[in-house]
Write a protein that holds these residues in place. Structure first.
Motif, mmCIF file in Angstrom:
data_model
loop_
_atom_site.group_PDB
_atom_site.id
_atom_site.type_symbol
_atom_site.label_atom_id
_atom_site.label_comp_id
_atom_site.label_asym_id
_atom_site.label_seq_id
_atom_site.Cartn_x
_atom_site.Cartn_y
_atom_site.Cartn_z
ATOM 1 N N THR A 103 0.833 -1.208 0.000
ATOM 2 C CA THR A 103 0.000 0.000 0.000
ATOM 3 C C THR A 103 0.865 1.255 0.000
ATOM 4 O O THR A 103 0.577 2.219 -0.717
ATOM 5 C CB THR A 103 -0.937 0.015 1.224
ATOM 6 N N PHE A 104 1.927 1.263 0.803
ATOM 7 C CA PHE A 104 2.820 2.426 0.874
ATOM 8 C C PHE A 104 3.451 2.710 -0.488
ATOM 9 O O PHE A 104 3.398 3.839 -0.994
ATOM 10 C CB PHE A 104 3.906 2.179 1.922
ATOM 11 N N VAL A 105 4.047 1.699 -1.091
ATOM 12 C CA VAL A 105 4.749 1.892 -2.375
ATOM 13 C C VAL A 105 3.773 2.280 -3.480
ATOM 14 O O VAL A 105 4.036 3.194 -4.272
ATOM 15 C CB VAL A 105 5.529 0.611 -2.750
ATOM 16 N N ALA A 106 2.620 1.594 -3.537
ATOM 17 C CA ALA A 106 1.645 1.891 -4.587
ATOM 18 C C ALA A 106 1.083 3.304 -4.448
ATOM 19 O O ALA A 106 0.923 4.026 -5.444
ATOM 20 C CB ALA A 106 0.508 0.869 -4.544
ATOM 21 N N THR A 107 0.785 3.727 -3.214
ATOM 22 C CA THR A 107 0.255 5.077 -2.987
ATOM 23 C C THR A 107 1.305 6.129 -3.321
ATOM 24 O O THR A 107 0.991 7.160 -3.935
ATOM 25 C CB THR A 107 -0.194 5.236 -1.529
ATOM 26 N N LEU A 108 2.537 5.886 -2.917
ATOM 27 C CA LEU A 108 3.629 6.818 -3.238
ATOM 28 C C LEU A 108 3.784 6.963 -4.753
ATOM 29 O O LEU A 108 3.902 8.084 -5.276
ATOM 30 C CB LEU A 108 4.934 6.314 -2.616
ATOM 31 N N PHE A 109 3.770 5.849 -5.459
ATOM 32 C CA PHE A 109 3.898 5.877 -6.926
ATOM 33 C C PHE A 109 2.738 6.635 -7.564
ATOM 34 O O PHE A 109 2.933 7.491 -8.436
ATOM 35 C CB PHE A 109 3.958 4.445 -7.458
ATOM 36 N N PHE A 110 1.501 6.337 -7.106
ATOM 37 C CA PHE A 110 0.326 6.980 -7.690
ATOM 38 C C PHE A 110 0.316 8.474 -7.377
ATOM 39 O O PHE A 110 -0.061 9.298 -8.223
ATOM 40 C CB PHE A 110 -0.943 6.305 -7.168
ATOM 41 N N GLY A 111 0.737 8.843 -6.164
ATOM 42 C CA GLY A 111 0.798 10.253 -5.790
ATOM 43 C C GLY A 111 1.761 11.028 -6.671
ATOM 44 O O GLY A 111 1.489 12.160 -7.078
ATOM 45 N N ARG A 112 2.899 10.416 -6.959
ATOM 46 C CA ARG A 112 3.859 11.078 -7.851
ATOM 47 C C ARG A 112 3.347 11.106 -9.279
ATOM 48 O O ARG A 112 3.573 12.076 -10.013
ATOM 49 C CB ARG A 112 5.213 10.373 -7.760
ATOM 50 N N LEU A 113 2.656 10.039 -9.681
ATOM 51 C CA LEU A 113 2.066 10.006 -11.022
ATOM 52 C C LEU A 113 1.033 11.115 -11.195
ATOM 53 O O LEU A 113 0.926 11.714 -12.279
ATOM 54 C CB LEU A 113 1.410 8.635 -11.260
ATOM 55 N N MET A 114 0.288 11.407 -10.122
ATOM 56 C CA MET A 114 -0.721 12.468 -10.153
ATOM 57 C C MET A 114 -0.113 13.853 -9.900
ATOM 58 O O MET A 114 -0.832 14.837 -9.804
ATOM 59 C CB MET A 114 -1.798 12.189 -9.106
ATOM 60 N N ARG A 115 1.205 13.906 -9.767
ATOM 61 C CA ARG A 115 1.952 15.159 -9.592
ATOM 62 C C ARG A 115 1.486 15.956 -8.364
ATOM 63 O O ARG A 115 1.273 17.176 -8.441
ATOM 64 C CB ARG A 115 1.853 16.029 -10.859
ATOM 65 N N LEU A 116 1.315 15.247 -7.250
ATOM 66 C CA LEU A 116 0.973 15.952 -6.011
ATOM 67 C C LEU A 116 2.169 16.797 -5.574
ATOM 68 O O LEU A 116 3.316 16.395 -5.736
ATOM 69 C CB LEU A 116 0.605 14.957 -4.913
ATOM 70 N N PRO A 117 1.907 17.956 -5.000
ATOM 71 C CA PRO A 117 3.006 18.864 -4.656
ATOM 72 C C PRO A 117 3.773 18.444 -3.415
ATOM 73 O O PRO A 117 3.250 17.739 -2.538
ATOM 74 C CB PRO A 117 2.279 20.195 -4.409
ATOM 75 N N GLY A 118 5.014 18.921 -3.331
ATOM 76 C CA GLY A 118 5.816 18.746 -2.126
ATOM 77 C C GLY A 118 5.941 17.304 -1.681
ATOM 78 O O GLY A 118 6.192 16.395 -2.482
ATOM 79 N N THR A 119 5.764 17.094 -0.387
ATOM 80 C CA THR A 119 5.901 15.749 0.202
ATOM 81 C C THR A 119 4.549 15.056 0.372
ATOM 82 O O THR A 119 4.468 14.032 1.064
ATOM 83 C CB THR A 119 6.607 15.838 1.565
ATOM 84 N N GLN A 120 3.498 15.579 -0.246
ATOM 85 C CA GLN A 120 2.168 14.972 -0.089
ATOM 86 C C GLN A 120 2.136 13.485 -0.463
ATOM 87 O O GLN A 120 1.487 12.693 0.237
ATOM 88 C CB GLN A 120 1.122 15.745 -0.898
ATOM 89 N N PRO A 121 2.802 13.050 -1.555
ATOM 90 C CA PRO A 121 2.717 11.616 -1.891
ATOM 91 C C PRO A 121 3.185 10.702 -0.767
ATOM 92 O O PRO A 121 2.509 9.726 -0.431
ATOM 93 C CB PRO A 121 3.624 11.496 -3.127
ATOM 94 N N ILE A 122 4.327 11.027 -0.163
ATOM 95 C CA ILE A 122 4.863 10.136 0.876
ATOM 96 C C ILE A 122 4.066 10.252 2.176
ATOM 97 O O ILE A 122 3.903 9.278 2.909
ATOM 98 C CB ILE A 122 6.363 10.422 1.100
ATOM 99 N N LEU A 123 3.491 11.427 2.458
ATOM 100 C CA LEU A 123 2.686 11.590 3.665
ATOM 101 C C LEU A 123 1.356 10.844 3.542
ATOM 102 O O LEU A 123 0.895 10.207 4.498
ATOM 103 C CB LEU A 123 2.442 13.069 3.951
ATOM 104 N N ILE A 124 0.727 10.922 2.380
ATOM 105 C CA ILE A 124 -0.516 10.163 2.159
ATOM 106 C C ILE A 124 -0.229 8.675 2.228
ATOM 107 O O ILE A 124 -0.995 7.900 2.820
ATOM 108 C CB ILE A 124 -1.150 10.547 0.804
ATOM 109 N N ALA A 125 0.891 8.250 1.640
ATOM 110 C CA ALA A 125 1.266 6.834 1.675
ATOM 111 C C ALA A 125 1.440 6.358 3.121
ATOM 112 O O ALA A 125 0.955 5.281 3.494
ATOM 113 C CB ALA A 125 2.552 6.614 0.892
ATOM 114 N N ALA A 126 2.103 7.165 3.942
ATOM 115 C CA ALA A 126 2.314 6.785 5.343
ATOM 116 C C ALA A 126 1.000 6.745 6.109
ATOM 117 O O ALA A 126 0.733 5.803 6.863
ATOM 118 C CB ALA A 126 3.278 7.767 6.006
ATOM 119 N N GLY A 127 0.159 7.760 5.920
ATOM 120 C CA GLY A 127 -1.090 7.843 6.666
ATOM 121 C C GLY A 127 -2.038 6.698 6.363
ATOM 122 O O GLY A 127 -2.623 6.108 7.277
ATOM 123 N N PHE A 128 -2.166 6.349 5.088
ATOM 124 C CA PHE A 128 -3.129 5.319 4.704
ATOM 125 C C PHE A 128 -2.597 3.903 4.937
ATOM 126 O O PHE A 128 -3.369 2.991 5.200
ATOM 127 C CB PHE A 128 -3.540 5.495 3.242
#
Length: 342
Positions: A103-128
Protein backbone atom coordinates in the motif's frame (compact mmCIF):
# COMPACT_ATOMS: atom_id res chain seq x y z
CA UNK A 1 4.78 37.92 23.13
CA UNK A 2 5.88 34.56 21.73
CA UNK A 3 5.62 33.03 25.21
CA UNK A 4 2.11 34.37 25.72
CA UNK A 5 1.13 33.20 22.23
CA UNK A 6 2.55 29.77 23.00
CA UNK A 7 0.52 29.49 26.19
CA UNK A 8 -2.62 30.84 24.52
CA UNK A 9 -2.33 28.43 21.59
CA UNK A 10 -1.76 25.46 23.89
CA UNK A 11 -4.71 26.52 26.06
CA UNK A 12 -6.98 26.66 23.01
CA UNK A 13 -5.76 23.24 21.85
CA UNK A 14 -6.39 21.85 25.35
CA UNK A 15 -9.90 23.32 25.44
CA UNK A 16 -10.60 21.84 22.00
CA UNK A 17 -9.46 18.41 23.25
CA UNK A 18 -11.96 18.68 26.13
CA UNK A 19 -14.76 19.65 23.72
CA UNK A 20 -13.80 16.69 21.50
CA UNK A 21 -14.03 14.42 24.55
CA UNK A 22 -17.50 15.79 25.28
CA UNK A 23 -18.58 15.13 21.69
CA UNK A 24 -17.24 11.59 21.94
CA UNK A 25 -19.27 11.01 25.11
CA UNK A 26 -22.42 12.28 23.39
CA UNK A 27 -21.73 10.36 20.17
CA UNK A 28 -19.64 7.28 21.05
CA UNK A 29 -19.47 6.25 17.37
CA UNK A 30 -17.28 9.31 16.73
CA UNK A 31 -13.70 8.68 17.99
CA UNK A 32 -12.27 11.40 20.21
CA UNK A 33 -9.29 12.03 17.90
CA UNK A 34 -11.53 12.27 14.84
CA UNK A 35 -13.67 14.82 16.69
CA UNK A 36 -10.51 16.80 17.56
CA UNK A 37 -9.40 16.96 13.91
CA UNK A 38 -12.94 17.92 12.91
CA UNK A 39 -13.03 20.80 15.40
CA UNK A 40 -9.71 22.05 14.07
CA UNK A 41 -10.96 21.85 10.49
CA UNK A 42 -14.09 23.84 11.40
CA UNK A 43 -12.07 26.48 13.27
CA UNK A 44 -9.76 26.81 10.29
CA UNK A 45 -12.63 27.92 8.04
CA UNK A 46 -13.96 30.77 10.23
CA UNK A 47 -12.35 34.11 9.25
CA UNK A 48 -12.16 35.42 12.83
CA UNK A 49 -10.55 32.17 14.00
CA UNK A 50 -8.17 32.18 11.06
CA UNK A 51 -6.80 35.58 12.10
CA UNK A 52 -6.18 34.33 15.64
CA UNK A 53 -4.71 31.02 14.46
CA UNK A 54 -2.35 32.78 12.07
CA UNK A 55 -1.52 35.45 14.66
CA UNK A 56 -1.36 35.30 18.44
CA UNK A 57 -2.20 31.57 18.70
CA UNK A 58 0.29 30.42 16.06
CA UNK A 59 3.29 29.63 18.35
CA UNK A 60 1.23 27.42 20.68
CA UNK A 61 -0.59 25.72 17.81
CA UNK A 62 2.78 24.91 16.24
CA UNK A 63 4.02 23.40 19.54
CA UNK A 64 0.89 21.26 19.80
CA UNK A 65 1.10 20.09 16.19
CA UNK A 66 4.74 19.02 16.45
CA UNK A 67 6.05 18.48 19.98
CA UNK A 68 2.86 17.15 21.57
CA UNK A 69 2.26 14.88 18.59
CA UNK A 70 5.72 13.36 19.01
CA UNK A 71 5.28 12.82 22.75
CA UNK A 72 1.94 11.18 22.01
CA UNK A 73 3.59 8.83 19.50
CA UNK A 74 6.17 7.83 22.15
CA UNK A 75 3.38 6.99 24.62
CA UNK A 76 1.56 5.06 21.88
CA UNK A 77 4.35 2.50 22.23
CA UNK A 78 3.05 1.56 25.67
CA UNK A 79 -0.02 0.06 23.98
CA UNK A 80 2.21 -2.44 22.14
CA UNK A 81 3.43 -5.71 23.60
CA UNK A 82 5.65 -7.86 21.39
CA UNK A 83 4.21 -10.90 23.17
CA UNK A 84 0.68 -10.06 21.92
CA UNK A 85 2.01 -9.47 18.42
CA UNK A 86 3.93 -12.76 18.44
CA UNK A 87 0.66 -14.46 19.35
CA UNK A 88 -0.69 -13.63 15.91
CA UNK A 89 1.70 -16.14 14.32
CA UNK A 90 4.46 -15.44 11.83
CA UNK A 91 2.20 -15.89 8.77
CA UNK A 92 -0.16 -13.13 9.94
CA UNK A 93 2.72 -10.83 10.85
CA UNK A 94 4.31 -11.30 7.41
CA UNK A 95 0.92 -10.66 5.81
CA UNK A 96 0.50 -7.40 7.73
CA UNK A 97 3.98 -6.20 6.75
CA UNK A 98 3.35 -7.08 3.09
CA UNK A 99 0.04 -5.20 3.00
CA UNK A 100 1.63 -2.13 4.61
CA UNK A 101 4.57 -2.23 2.18
CA UNK A 102 2.45 -2.76 -0.95
CA UNK A 103 0.00 0.00 0.00
CA UNK A 104 2.82 2.43 0.87
CA UNK A 105 4.75 1.89 -2.37
CA UNK A 106 1.65 1.89 -4.59
CA UNK A 107 0.26 5.08 -2.99
CA UNK A 108 3.63 6.82 -3.24
CA UNK A 109 3.90 5.88 -6.93
CA UNK A 110 0.33 6.98 -7.69
CA UNK A 111 0.80 10.25 -5.79
CA UNK A 112 3.86 11.08 -7.85
CA UNK A 113 2.07 10.01 -11.02
CA UNK A 114 -0.72 12.47 -10.15
CA UNK A 115 1.95 15.16 -9.59
CA UNK A 116 0.97 15.95 -6.01
CA UNK A 117 3.01 18.86 -4.66
CA UNK A 118 5.82 18.75 -2.13
CA UNK A 119 5.90 15.75 0.20
CA UNK A 120 2.17 14.97 -0.09
CA UNK A 121 2.72 11.62 -1.89
CA UNK A 122 4.86 10.14 0.88
CA UNK A 123 2.69 11.59 3.66
CA UNK A 124 -0.52 10.16 2.16
CA UNK A 125 1.27 6.83 1.68
CA UNK A 126 2.31 6.78 5.34
CA UNK A 127 -1.09 7.84 6.67
CA UNK A 128 -3.13 5.32 4.70
CA UNK A 129 -0.76 2.35 4.97
CA UNK A 130 0.41 2.63 8.60
CA UNK A 131 -1.53 4.54 11.25
CA UNK A 132 -3.26 7.66 10.00
CA UNK A 133 -2.43 11.10 11.35
CA UNK A 134 0.25 9.79 13.74
CA UNK A 135 2.20 8.31 10.83
CA UNK A 136 1.80 11.52 8.83
CA UNK A 137 3.20 13.50 11.75
CA UNK A 138 6.12 11.12 12.19
CA UNK A 139 6.95 11.05 8.49
CA UNK A 140 6.72 14.83 8.17
CA UNK A 141 9.59 15.11 10.65
CA UNK A 142 12.07 13.23 8.46
CA UNK A 143 10.82 14.74 5.19
CA UNK A 144 10.83 18.29 6.66
CA UNK A 145 7.35 18.85 5.29
CA UNK A 146 5.63 22.21 5.19
CA UNK A 147 2.39 22.65 7.15
CA UNK A 148 0.41 23.01 3.92
CA UNK A 149 1.76 19.66 2.68
CA UNK A 150 0.73 18.01 5.96
CA UNK A 151 -2.78 19.48 6.10
CA UNK A 152 -4.23 17.74 3.05
CA UNK A 153 -3.11 14.19 4.01
CA UNK A 154 -4.49 14.74 7.53
CA UNK A 155 -7.85 15.80 6.07
CA UNK A 156 -7.99 12.82 3.71
CA UNK A 157 -7.04 10.17 6.25
CA UNK A 158 -9.57 11.62 8.71
CA UNK A 159 -12.33 11.62 6.10
CA UNK A 160 -11.71 8.07 4.90
CA UNK A 161 -11.23 6.69 8.41
CA UNK A 162 -14.51 8.28 9.50
CA UNK A 163 -16.33 6.82 6.50
CA UNK A 164 -14.95 3.39 7.40
CA UNK A 165 -16.72 3.51 10.77
CA UNK A 166 -20.08 3.54 8.98
CA UNK A 167 -19.31 1.57 5.80
CA UNK A 168 -17.34 -1.49 6.95
CA UNK A 169 -19.87 -2.80 9.53
CA UNK A 170 -22.61 -2.67 6.89
CA UNK A 171 -20.49 -4.90 4.60
CA UNK A 172 -19.68 -7.57 7.20
CA UNK A 173 -22.74 -9.79 6.75
CA UNK A 174 -22.99 -9.49 2.92
CA UNK A 175 -19.30 -10.48 2.70
CA UNK A 176 -19.89 -13.46 5.00
CA UNK A 177 -17.23 -12.47 7.51
CA UNK A 178 -17.15 -14.01 10.96
CA UNK A 179 -16.85 -11.66 13.92
CA UNK A 180 -13.12 -12.38 14.31
CA UNK A 181 -12.44 -12.05 10.56
CA UNK A 182 -14.23 -8.72 10.56
CA UNK A 183 -11.98 -7.54 13.38
CA UNK A 184 -8.87 -8.57 11.45
CA UNK A 185 -10.16 -6.77 8.35
CA UNK A 186 -10.78 -3.60 10.33
CA UNK A 187 -7.34 -3.78 11.97
CA UNK A 188 -5.68 -4.24 8.58
CA UNK A 189 -7.52 -1.52 6.69
CA UNK A 190 -8.68 1.33 8.98
CA UNK A 191 -6.20 4.11 9.70
CA UNK A 192 -6.12 5.64 13.22
CA UNK A 193 -6.33 3.45 16.32
CA UNK A 194 -9.43 5.32 17.54
CA UNK A 195 -11.19 4.73 14.23
CA UNK A 196 -10.31 1.03 14.43
CA UNK A 197 -11.85 0.79 17.91
CA UNK A 198 -14.98 2.66 16.84
CA UNK A 199 -15.45 0.42 13.79
CA UNK A 200 -14.67 -2.97 15.35
CA UNK A 201 -16.60 -2.54 18.59
CA UNK A 202 -19.85 -2.54 16.61
CA UNK A 203 -19.34 -6.29 16.06
CA UNK A 204 -18.52 -6.99 19.71
CA UNK A 205 -15.52 -7.66 22.00
CA UNK A 206 -14.08 -10.56 19.94
CA UNK A 207 -13.86 -8.36 16.83
CA UNK A 208 -12.48 -5.48 18.88
CA UNK A 209 -9.70 -7.60 20.41
CA UNK A 210 -8.62 -8.98 17.02
CA UNK A 211 -8.74 -5.54 15.41
CA UNK A 212 -6.63 -3.83 18.09
CA UNK A 213 -3.83 -6.43 18.05
CA UNK A 214 -3.64 -6.40 14.24
CA UNK A 215 -3.77 -2.61 14.15
CA UNK A 216 -1.03 -2.20 16.75
CA UNK A 217 1.14 -4.57 14.71
CA UNK A 218 0.68 -2.18 11.79
CA UNK A 219 1.69 0.68 14.09
CA UNK A 220 4.93 -1.17 14.86
CA UNK A 221 5.94 -0.83 11.18
CA UNK A 222 6.09 2.95 11.70
CA UNK A 223 9.64 2.83 13.12
CA UNK A 224 11.32 0.93 10.25
CA UNK A 225 9.40 2.89 7.60
CA UNK A 226 10.47 6.22 9.12
CA UNK A 227 14.05 4.93 9.37
CA UNK A 228 14.09 3.90 5.69
CA UNK A 229 12.73 7.28 4.57
CA UNK A 230 15.22 9.07 6.83
CA UNK A 231 18.08 7.16 5.22
CA UNK A 232 16.80 7.98 1.72
CA UNK A 233 16.49 11.67 2.63
CA UNK A 234 20.06 11.81 3.96
CA UNK A 235 21.43 10.16 0.82
CA UNK A 236 19.43 12.55 -1.37
CA UNK A 237 20.89 15.49 0.57
CA UNK A 238 24.42 14.11 0.15
CA UNK A 239 23.98 13.63 -3.62
CA UNK A 240 22.49 17.09 -3.90
CA UNK A 241 25.38 18.68 -2.03
CA UNK A 242 27.86 16.86 -4.25
CA UNK A 243 26.22 18.26 -7.39
CA UNK A 244 26.38 21.87 -6.21
CA UNK A 245 23.96 24.73 -6.80
CA UNK A 246 25.19 25.32 -10.37
CA UNK A 247 24.39 21.78 -11.58
CA UNK A 248 21.24 21.40 -13.74
CA UNK A 249 20.06 18.46 -11.62
CA UNK A 250 20.49 20.33 -8.33
CA UNK A 251 17.27 20.49 -6.29
CA UNK A 252 16.61 23.27 -3.78
CA UNK A 253 16.04 21.52 -0.45
CA UNK A 254 15.18 22.87 3.02
CA UNK A 255 18.07 24.69 4.64
CA UNK A 256 17.57 22.89 7.95
CA UNK A 257 20.07 20.29 9.04
CA UNK A 258 19.77 16.81 7.63
CA UNK A 259 17.12 14.76 9.41
CA UNK A 260 18.33 11.91 11.64
CA UNK A 261 17.87 8.44 10.19
CA UNK A 262 15.70 7.61 13.19
CA UNK A 263 14.21 10.66 14.97
CA UNK A 264 14.52 10.75 18.75
CA UNK A 265 10.77 10.35 19.30
CA UNK A 266 10.79 7.14 17.21
CA UNK A 267 13.61 5.84 19.44
CA UNK A 268 11.36 6.71 22.38
CA UNK A 269 8.46 4.86 20.73
CA UNK A 270 10.61 1.71 20.34
CA UNK A 271 11.81 2.04 23.95
CA UNK A 272 8.19 2.29 25.14
CA UNK A 273 7.32 -0.90 23.22
CA UNK A 274 10.24 -2.73 24.85
CA UNK A 275 9.27 -1.46 28.30
CA UNK A 276 5.68 -2.65 27.82
CA UNK A 277 6.98 -6.04 26.65
CA UNK A 278 9.50 -6.80 29.42
CA UNK A 279 8.26 -4.80 32.42
CA UNK A 280 5.00 -5.84 34.17
CA UNK A 281 3.52 -2.33 34.36
CA UNK A 282 0.51 -1.90 36.68
CA UNK A 283 -2.85 -1.26 35.01
CA UNK A 284 -3.03 2.11 36.77
CA UNK A 285 0.19 3.25 35.07
CA UNK A 286 -1.02 2.07 31.66
CA UNK A 287 -4.38 3.78 32.16
CA UNK A 288 -2.74 7.10 33.06
CA UNK A 289 -0.36 6.80 30.08
CA UNK A 290 -3.32 6.10 27.81
CA UNK A 291 -5.20 9.17 29.06
CA UNK A 292 -2.14 11.41 28.65
CA UNK A 293 -1.39 10.00 25.20
CA UNK A 294 -4.98 10.50 24.05
CA UNK A 295 -5.06 14.07 25.40
CA UNK A 296 -1.76 14.99 23.71
CA UNK A 297 -2.80 13.50 20.39
CA UNK A 298 -6.20 15.23 20.59
CA UNK A 299 -4.47 18.60 21.10
CA UNK A 300 -2.00 17.83 18.29
CA UNK A 301 -4.66 16.73 15.82
CA UNK A 302 -6.80 19.78 16.58
CA UNK A 303 -3.74 21.92 15.81
CA UNK A 304 -3.08 20.03 12.57
CA UNK A 305 -6.73 20.35 11.60
CA UNK A 306 -6.58 24.14 11.89
CA UNK A 307 -4.07 24.21 9.03
CA UNK A 308 -6.68 22.83 6.63
CA UNK A 309 -8.38 25.43 4.45
CA UNK A 310 -11.29 24.03 2.46
CA UNK A 311 -11.06 26.80 -0.13
CA UNK A 312 -7.46 25.89 -0.91
CA UNK A 313 -8.24 22.18 -0.70
CA UNK A 314 -11.07 22.50 -3.23
CA UNK A 315 -8.80 24.38 -5.61
CA UNK A 316 -5.67 22.24 -5.36
CA UNK A 317 -6.62 19.07 -3.48
CA UNK A 318 -8.76 17.12 -5.96
CA UNK A 319 -5.79 15.06 -7.16
CA UNK A 320 -4.83 14.26 -3.56
CA UNK A 321 -8.45 13.25 -2.93
CA UNK A 322 -8.28 10.76 -5.82
CA UNK A 323 -4.98 9.36 -4.53
CA UNK A 324 -6.39 9.02 -0.99
CA UNK A 325 -9.53 7.20 -2.15
CA UNK A 326 -7.46 4.89 -4.35
CA UNK A 327 -5.14 4.11 -1.44
CA UNK A 328 -8.07 3.41 0.88
CA UNK A 329 -9.68 1.11 -1.71
CA UNK A 330 -6.37 -0.68 -2.23
CA UNK A 331 -5.68 -1.41 1.44
CA UNK A 332 -9.31 -2.39 2.08
CA UNK A 333 -9.29 -4.71 -0.94
CA UNK A 334 -5.93 -6.29 -0.12
CA UNK A 335 -6.95 -6.76 3.52
CA UNK A 336 -10.28 -8.32 2.61
CA UNK A 337 -8.59 -10.70 0.19
CA UNK A 338 -6.08 -11.70 2.85
CA UNK A 339 -8.84 -12.36 5.38
CA UNK A 340 -10.94 -14.43 2.96
CA UNK A 341 -7.95 -16.51 1.82
CA UNK A 342 -6.46 -16.96 5.30
Amino acid sequence: MGGLGGLAGLAVAGAAALVAFGLHLLLPAVPLLTAAVGLGMVAGQIPACQRLLDGVLKPGIAIAARRLLRIGIVLLGLKLSLVDIAGLGWQTIVLIVLIVAITFVATLFFGRLMRLPGTQPILIAAGFSICGASAIGAMSAVTRSKDEDTATPIALVTLCGTLAIFILPVLRIPLGLSVEDFGVWVGLSVHDVGQVVATAQIAGPVALAAAVVVKLTRVLTLAPMVAIVGLVERRADARNDALGAGHPDYVERPAARRPPIVPLFIVGFIAAVLVRTVVPLPDAVLNVADIVQTALLAMALFALGTNIRFRTLARTGWRAFIVGLASWALIAGLSLGAVLLH
